[in-house]
Design a protein around this motif. Structure first.
Motif, PDB file in Angstrom:
ATOM      1  N   PHE A  78      -6.441  -2.138 -10.241  1.00  0.00           N
ATOM      2  CA  PHE A  78      -6.581  -3.215  -9.269  1.00  0.00           C
ATOM      3  C   PHE A  78      -5.846  -2.924  -7.961  1.00  0.00           C
ATOM      4  O   PHE A  78      -5.914  -3.716  -7.020  1.00  0.00           O
ATOM      5  CB  PHE A  78      -6.065  -4.531  -9.859  1.00  0.00           C
ATOM      6  CG  PHE A  78      -4.702  -4.420 -10.501  1.00  0.00           C
ATOM      7  CD1 PHE A  78      -3.558  -4.591  -9.755  1.00  0.00           C
ATOM      8  CD2 PHE A  78      -4.583  -4.124 -11.850  1.00  0.00           C
ATOM      9  CE1 PHE A  78      -2.307  -4.481 -10.340  1.00  0.00           C
ATOM     10  CE2 PHE A  78      -3.336  -4.008 -12.457  1.00  0.00           C
ATOM     11  CZ  PHE A  78      -2.195  -4.186 -11.690  1.00  0.00           C
ATOM     12  N   ALA A  79      -5.129  -1.814  -7.902  1.00  0.00           N
ATOM     13  CA  ALA A  79      -4.464  -1.415  -6.659  1.00  0.00           C
ATOM     14  C   ALA A  79      -5.337  -0.393  -5.931  1.00  0.00           C
ATOM     15  O   ALA A  79      -6.230   0.215  -6.526  1.00  0.00           O
ATOM     16  CB  ALA A  79      -3.081  -0.834  -6.953  1.00  0.00           C
ATOM     17  N   SER A  80      -5.078  -0.208  -4.642  1.00  0.00           N
ATOM     18  CA  SER A  80      -5.942   0.638  -3.824  1.00  0.00           C
ATOM     19  C   SER A  80      -5.518   2.102  -3.848  1.00  0.00           C
ATOM     20  O   SER A  80      -4.343   2.411  -3.613  1.00  0.00           O
ATOM     21  CB  SER A  80      -5.928   0.145  -2.382  1.00  0.00           C
ATOM     22  OG  SER A  80      -6.641   1.029  -1.545  1.00  0.00           O
ATOM     23  N   PRO A  81      -6.464   3.008  -4.089  1.00  0.00           N
ATOM     24  CA  PRO A  81      -6.141   4.447  -4.012  1.00  0.00           C
ATOM     25  C   PRO A  81      -5.853   4.894  -2.586  1.00  0.00           C
ATOM     26  O   PRO A  81      -5.380   6.016  -2.371  1.00  0.00           O
ATOM     27  CB  PRO A  81      -7.406   5.118  -4.565  1.00  0.00           C
ATOM     28  CG  PRO A  81      -8.496   4.121  -4.361  1.00  0.00           C
ATOM     29  CD  PRO A  81      -7.855   2.772  -4.508  1.00  0.00           C
ATOM     30  N   ASP A  82      -6.106   4.027  -1.608  1.00  0.00           N
ATOM     31  CA  ASP A  82      -5.784   4.352  -0.212  1.00  0.00           C
ATOM     32  C   ASP A  82      -4.307   4.163   0.097  1.00  0.00           C
ATOM     33  O   ASP A  82      -3.848   4.533   1.191  1.00  0.00           O
ATOM     34  CB  ASP A  82      -6.599   3.466   0.737  1.00  0.00           C
ATOM     35  CG  ASP A  82      -8.092   3.710   0.624  1.00  0.00           C
ATOM     36  OD1 ASP A  82      -8.479   4.854   0.306  1.00  0.00           O
ATOM     37  OD2 ASP A  82      -8.867   2.758   0.845  1.00  0.00           O
ATOM     38  N   ALA A  83      -3.565   3.588  -0.842  1.00  0.00           N
ATOM     39  CA  ALA A  83      -2.159   3.281  -0.593  1.00  0.00           C
ATOM     40  C   ALA A  83      -1.356   4.547  -0.309  1.00  0.00           C
ATOM     41  O   ALA A  83      -1.608   5.605  -0.883  1.00  0.00           O
ATOM     42  CB  ALA A  83      -1.568   2.541  -1.796  1.00  0.00           C
ATOM     43  N   LYS A  84      -0.383   4.396   0.580  1.00  0.00           N
ATOM     44  CA  LYS A  84       0.488   5.505   0.952  1.00  0.00           C
ATOM     45  C   LYS A  84       1.929   5.155   0.609  1.00  0.00           C
ATOM     46  O   LYS A  84       2.365   4.018   0.785  1.00  0.00           O
ATOM     47  CB  LYS A  84       0.375   5.779   2.451  1.00  0.00           C
ATOM     48  CG  LYS A  84      -1.020   6.165   2.930  1.00  0.00           C
ATOM     49  CD  LYS A  84      -1.039   6.356   4.444  1.00  0.00           C
ATOM     50  CE  LYS A  84      -2.436   6.731   4.931  1.00  0.00           C
ATOM     51  NZ  LYS A  84      -2.475   6.898   6.420  1.00  0.00           N
ATOM     52  N   LYS A  85       2.654   6.163   0.147  1.00  0.00           N
ATOM     53  CA  LYS A  85       4.071   5.974  -0.145  1.00  0.00           C
ATOM     54  C   LYS A  85       4.889   6.201   1.129  1.00  0.00           C
ATOM     55  O   LYS A  85       4.513   6.982   2.000  1.00  0.00           O
ATOM     56  CB  LYS A  85       4.542   6.949  -1.225  1.00  0.00           C
ATOM     57  CG  LYS A  85       3.801   6.855  -2.549  1.00  0.00           C
ATOM     58  CD  LYS A  85       4.056   5.548  -3.268  1.00  0.00           C
ATOM     59  CE  LYS A  85       3.395   5.538  -4.651  1.00  0.00           C
ATOM     60  NZ  LYS A  85       3.447   4.225  -5.284  1.00  0.00           N
ATOM     61  N   GLY A  86       6.034   5.487   1.193  1.00  0.00           N
ATOM     62  CA  GLY A  86       6.959   5.749   2.280  1.00  0.00           C
ATOM     63  C   GLY A  86       7.229   4.535   3.142  1.00  0.00           C
ATOM     64  O   GLY A  86       6.553   3.507   3.074  1.00  0.00           O
ATOM     65  N   TRP A 608       0.347  -2.658  10.650  1.00  0.00           N
ATOM     66  CA  TRP A 608       0.696  -1.447   9.895  1.00  0.00           C
ATOM     67  C   TRP A 608       0.925  -1.717   8.405  1.00  0.00           C
ATOM     68  O   TRP A 608       1.018  -0.792   7.616  1.00  0.00           O
ATOM     69  CB  TRP A 608       1.926  -0.777  10.501  1.00  0.00           C
ATOM     70  CG  TRP A 608       3.154  -1.644  10.578  1.00  0.00           C
ATOM     71  CD1 TRP A 608       3.966  -2.033   9.554  1.00  0.00           C
ATOM     72  CD2 TRP A 608       3.704  -2.231  11.768  1.00  0.00           C
ATOM     73  NE1 TRP A 608       4.987  -2.820  10.022  1.00  0.00           N
ATOM     74  CE2 TRP A 608       4.868  -2.950  11.374  1.00  0.00           C
ATOM     75  CE3 TRP A 608       3.350  -2.208  13.124  1.00  0.00           C
ATOM     76  CZ2 TRP A 608       5.657  -3.639  12.293  1.00  0.00           C
ATOM     77  CZ3 TRP A 608       4.145  -2.892  14.025  1.00  0.00           C
ATOM     78  CH2 TRP A 608       5.276  -3.599  13.620  1.00  0.00           C
ATOM     79  N   LEU A 609       1.032  -3.001   8.051  1.00  0.00           N
ATOM     80  CA  LEU A 609       1.190  -3.338   6.628  1.00  0.00           C
ATOM     81  C   LEU A 609      -0.213  -3.549   6.065  1.00  0.00           C
ATOM     82  O   LEU A 609      -0.863  -4.557   6.333  1.00  0.00           O
ATOM     83  CB  LEU A 609       2.032  -4.603   6.478  1.00  0.00           C
ATOM     84  CG  LEU A 609       2.659  -4.816   5.092  1.00  0.00           C
ATOM     85  CD1 LEU A 609       3.708  -3.757   4.811  1.00  0.00           C
ATOM     86  CD2 LEU A 609       3.282  -6.204   4.990  1.00  0.00           C
ATOM     87  N   ARG A 610      -0.689  -2.605   5.287  1.00  0.00           N
ATOM     88  CA  ARG A 610      -2.075  -2.617   4.821  1.00  0.00           C
ATOM     89  C   ARG A 610      -2.177  -3.204   3.416  1.00  0.00           C
ATOM     90  O   ARG A 610      -1.230  -3.130   2.630  1.00  0.00           O
ATOM     91  CB  ARG A 610      -2.670  -1.204   4.841  1.00  0.00           C
ATOM     92  CG  ARG A 610      -2.518  -0.468   6.166  1.00  0.00           C
ATOM     93  CD  ARG A 610      -2.977  -1.305   7.349  1.00  0.00           C
ATOM     94  NE  ARG A 610      -4.408  -1.598   7.292  1.00  0.00           N
ATOM     95  CZ  ARG A 610      -4.991  -2.501   8.089  1.00  0.00           C
ATOM     96  NH1 ARG A 610      -4.284  -3.196   8.958  1.00  0.00           N
ATOM     97  NH2 ARG A 610      -6.304  -2.712   7.984  1.00  0.00           N
ATOM     98  N   VAL A 611      -3.341  -3.776   3.129  1.00  0.00           N
ATOM     99  CA  VAL A 611      -3.592  -4.374   1.821  1.00  0.00           C
ATOM    100  C   VAL A 611      -4.930  -3.861   1.293  1.00  0.00           C
ATOM    101  O   VAL A 611      -5.763  -3.367   2.059  1.00  0.00           O
ATOM    102  CB  VAL A 611      -3.615  -5.918   1.894  1.00  0.00           C
ATOM    103  CG1 VAL A 611      -2.276  -6.456   2.378  1.00  0.00           C
ATOM    104  CG2 VAL A 611      -4.747  -6.401   2.794  1.00  0.00           C
ATOM    105  N   PHE A 629       0.681  -3.794  -1.276  1.00  0.00           N
ATOM    106  CA  PHE A 629       0.636  -3.394   0.128  1.00  0.00           C
ATOM    107  C   PHE A 629       1.310  -2.035   0.339  1.00  0.00           C
ATOM    108  O   PHE A 629       2.043  -1.537  -0.518  1.00  0.00           O
ATOM    109  CB  PHE A 629       1.305  -4.456   1.000  1.00  0.00           C
ATOM    110  CG  PHE A 629       2.763  -4.694   0.665  1.00  0.00           C
ATOM    111  CD1 PHE A 629       3.762  -3.858   1.151  1.00  0.00           C
ATOM    112  CD2 PHE A 629       3.140  -5.758  -0.151  1.00  0.00           C
ATOM    113  CE1 PHE A 629       5.091  -4.073   0.843  1.00  0.00           C
ATOM    114  CE2 PHE A 629       4.474  -5.982  -0.474  1.00  0.00           C
ATOM    115  CZ  PHE A 629       5.455  -5.131   0.029  1.00  0.00           C
ATOM    116  N   TRP A 630       1.058  -1.471   1.501  1.00  0.00           N
ATOM    117  CA  TRP A 630       1.728  -0.222   1.858  1.00  0.00           C
ATOM    118  C   TRP A 630       1.913  -0.165   3.369  1.00  0.00           C
ATOM    119  O   TRP A 630       1.282  -0.924   4.116  1.00  0.00           O
ATOM    120  CB  TRP A 630       0.970   0.993   1.348  1.00  0.00           C
ATOM    121  CG  TRP A 630      -0.384   1.222   1.991  1.00  0.00           C
ATOM    122  CD1 TRP A 630      -0.674   2.013   3.064  1.00  0.00           C
ATOM    123  CD2 TRP A 630      -1.632   0.654   1.566  1.00  0.00           C
ATOM    124  NE1 TRP A 630      -2.019   1.985   3.343  1.00  0.00           N
ATOM    125  CE2 TRP A 630      -2.629   1.159   2.433  1.00  0.00           C
ATOM    126  CE3 TRP A 630      -2.012  -0.219   0.534  1.00  0.00           C
ATOM    127  CZ2 TRP A 630      -3.980   0.811   2.307  1.00  0.00           C
ATOM    128  CZ3 TRP A 630      -3.341  -0.570   0.412  1.00  0.00           C
ATOM    129  CH2 TRP A 630      -4.309  -0.054   1.292  1.00  0.00           C
TER     130      TRP A 630
END
Length: 660
Positions: A78-86, A608-611, A629-630
């Motif tokens: 249910f989370a997005s594979p587009d998410a970025k760490k950092g 810049w805070l993406r969902v 979010f990321w």
């Protein structure tokens, strides 16, 4: 709302147990326990041995061969594979936490979700989008456990801990910690009677088979048996090696290792100003399905801002990355779609309709206070509260009226019961029954002794001060003086937990459970130390029990019997009918004035805070709860530069209605 910690969310830290595994049986841990210091592992072992009916030791050969093991791996992510760490996400809290303990005095405050409720991994977790019921309850995806099985005949759940599982300080998680959990939460040292009772009554035993396999035994085959077993975590026995009667003071400012990805470093505690959580390096589950695209920021910085208006201004400046816009004033007036930051695409506005049991916004009347011990006064208060005007004026019609103490539970919510509506004549009639028949020069009713009908309402919701003003002004028309006291959230909750309030305006952020709970808030065991004498009569010397969620000091044997039957039942139909009867009883008691329900989340967030494309998950209660979010660091640089140069982006005002 009331700190989410005060919620009835799945209790995180179950079991306790037994053990001292083979490799260290009867020995000290690898850290020497100083002279005169308690050695909790030795004490725990003695406790297990003293309670052999509860704590059992067996071998893997004793595990039934015909168990049907599950692992939940077929459920969708249910989370997005587009998410970025950092990156670092910046948010705010109204008051600095009074402790870093996860249990005991002052631990049940607004900071708790950041270190416990939303920041732990349980054995398995309920899927937040696939909410269909199975014969065994809700569907779960794996967390600490890599498989589990239900033995219906013996009312037992078998759980196998993933051998790779570690505390976030790097120490392996084993059944030693599972067993220690029961010792810990049953102990009087934690000064938490709710936990003492819960872990002493909800489970009938625990069996350890090896370092990673254990079983939980239950007195009843409850429909939510998987939630009671899988929705919990162990307790780090290695950290609490000096667990003793000074627990509250000793661990006041010590951050315990958790099963989650974030911890708090000593250098990141700036008392009174800010506190920062840091994602641990190489967290063991960071690449696991269901977890790999969540908990993305490297750091979560919480800044103390005691005034809601100042926090909002900090958000507009970009010092805070997101802000709760549930208030109509914030959504429509302070940050309208035409606001430059929104129109220029710097700030996005997100409205997400969720599908959850509704937080219990309303007035909680303490029957232990002299004025409110009189039911006629309580009924009069009910009729003197103009919640309809609050909804139409303050929320601009966006909210709905709460009808019972358990709205949003589907078939378990009473189908016909309706809350009392504003009615001055009925309020006056009820107050007259209590002896308040004449109005004083200020319009407030007085009785024959000249006592004014004046009651204090305490709240920790500074952002709802206008709600209090509306209720206060409308109550005067019915002859009632509401003296409004607005404290910071922690102070308000502390006052209520100590049962020093008359009326509390607050809400329990109830979890998305299968059916409502009643024992915590309405059983006499949580109202008074000794509510009744042996003959069943009221104990004239009874004293309110502190640190419980029975905020109304409700104590009725008839209600107790219904709650006890409800909690023991394994029949959903019987439970449903009991829930209806209890709601009718509580309606007649009139110590809770149902307020309003908010069927959505509204959030402002910098671009810049993406969902995820879906916005959030079905049963989310807060924007940040599931950490979906990321931070897009490149986009952040671009937005910050654009603010200087005047460059704009397409505006983003999104409404997610898939669960409306």
């Amino acid at each position: 709302m009331m700190p989410r910690s005060t919620s009835f969310r799945p209790v995180f830290a179950l079991l306790a147990g037994i053990l001292i595994l083979a490799s260290g049986c009867g020995k000290k841990t690898d850290e020497t326990v100083a002279a005169n210091e308690p050695d909790s592992l030795v004490d725990a072992q003695a406790y297990y041995e003293a309670n052999p009916d509860f704590f059992h030791f067996k071998t893997p050969a004793d595990i039934p061969a015909d168990l049907k093991w599950e692992d939940g791996m077929d459920l969708p992510e249910f989370a997005s594979p587009d998410a970025k760490k950092g990156g670092t996400v910046n948010y705010w809290v109204q008051d600095f936490p009074r402790t870093l303990r996860i249990v005991g005095p002052d631990s049940n405050g607004s900071f708790r979700p950041w270190i416990l409720d939303d920041n732990v991994m349980t054995y398995a977790q309920r899927h937040p989008n696939d909410t269909a019921l199975t014969p065994d309850g809700f569907k779960h995806f794996p967390g600490l456990a890599d498989r589990w099985a239900l033995d219906r005949e013996n009312k037992t759940v078998y759980i196998h801990i993933n051998p790779k599982a570690k505390w976030n300080d790097g120490v392996p998680i084993t059944t030693r910690d599972v067993l220690f959990n029961f010792y810990f939460y049953r102990s009087p040292f934690i000064k938490a009677p709710w936990y003492n009772n819960f872990y002493s009554t909800k489970y009938s035993g625990v069996t350890r088979f090896d370092d990673h396999t254990f079983a939980l035994h239950f007195p009843e085959l409850r429909p939510d048996i998987y939630s009671l077993s899988l929705g919990t975590t162990p307790v780090p026995s290695h950290f609490y090696k000096n667990f003793g009667d000074d627990f509250v003071e000793r661990y006041q400012w010590k951050m315990a290792p958790s099963t989650g990805p974030y911890t708090i470093l000593d250098r990141d505690i700036d008392k009174g100003r800010s506190i920062t959580l840091t994602r641990v390096k190489d967290w063991w589950a960071q690449d696991n399905k269901y977890w790999r695209y969540r908990f993305n920021p490297d750091r979560e910085r919480l800044i103390v801002i005691r005034d809601n208006a100042k926090a909002f201004e900090s958000f507009r400046k970009g010092d805070i990355d997101f802000f709760d816009l549930r208030l109509a004033e914030d959504w429509y007036d302070k940050l309208p779609d035409s606001a430059p930051e929104v129109a220029n695409g710097y700030i996005q506005k997100l409205k997400f309709y969720n599908d959850i049991p509704r937080p219990t916004y309303g007035l909680w009347m303490n029957e232990a206070s002299p004025m409110l011990a009189n039911r006629d006064i309580r009924v009069g208060v009910q009729f003197a509260m103009n919640w309809e005007l609050v909804i139409s004026k303050f929320s601009r019609g966006d909210w709905g009226r709460m009808q019972t103490t358990a709205d949003g539970y589907g078939d378990f919510t009473h189908p016909t019961l309706k809350a009392r509506t504003y009615d001055i004549d009925q309020a006056l009639a009820s107050f007259a029954k209590a002896g308040f028949t004449q109005r004083g020069p200020d319009g407030i009713l007085v009785n024959d002794q000249g006592q004014r009908l004046s009651i204090q309402v305490t709240t920790g919701y500074e952002h709802y001060k206008d709600v209090m003003t509306i209720l206060q002004e409308q109550a005067i028309k019915a002859g009632l003086d509401l003296r409004v006291e607005i404290l910071d959230r922690t102070a308000a909750w502390k006052k209520a937990q100590e049962k020093k309030h008359e009326i509390l305006f607050a809400a329990f952020n109830v979890g998305p459970e299968m059916f409502p709970r009643y024992w915590e808030t309405y059983h006499s065991a949580n109202a008074y130390e000794t509510p009744f004498l042996e003959d069943g009569s009221v104990n004239p010397a009874r004293q309110p029990k502190v640190q419980t969620n029975n905020l109304q000091s409700i104590a009725y044997p008839e209600l107790d019997r219904m709650i006890d039957t409800y909690d023991r039942s394994d029949d959903l139909e019987e439970m449903k009918q009991l829930a209806y009867k209890m709601e009718e009883f509580l309606y007649d008691d009139a110590s809770f004035s149902p307020g309003f329900v908010i069927p959505y989340m509204r959030t402002g967030a910098w671009r810049w805070l993406r969902v995820p494309e879906e916005g959030n998950v079905k049963i989310s209660t807060q924007f940040e709860e599931y950490r979906l979010f990321w931070i897009d660091e490149d986009l952040k640089k671009e937005v910050l530069e654009a603010r200087k140069t005047g460059k704009t982006f397409p505006p983003e005002v999104k409404v997610f209605e898939q669960y409306k």
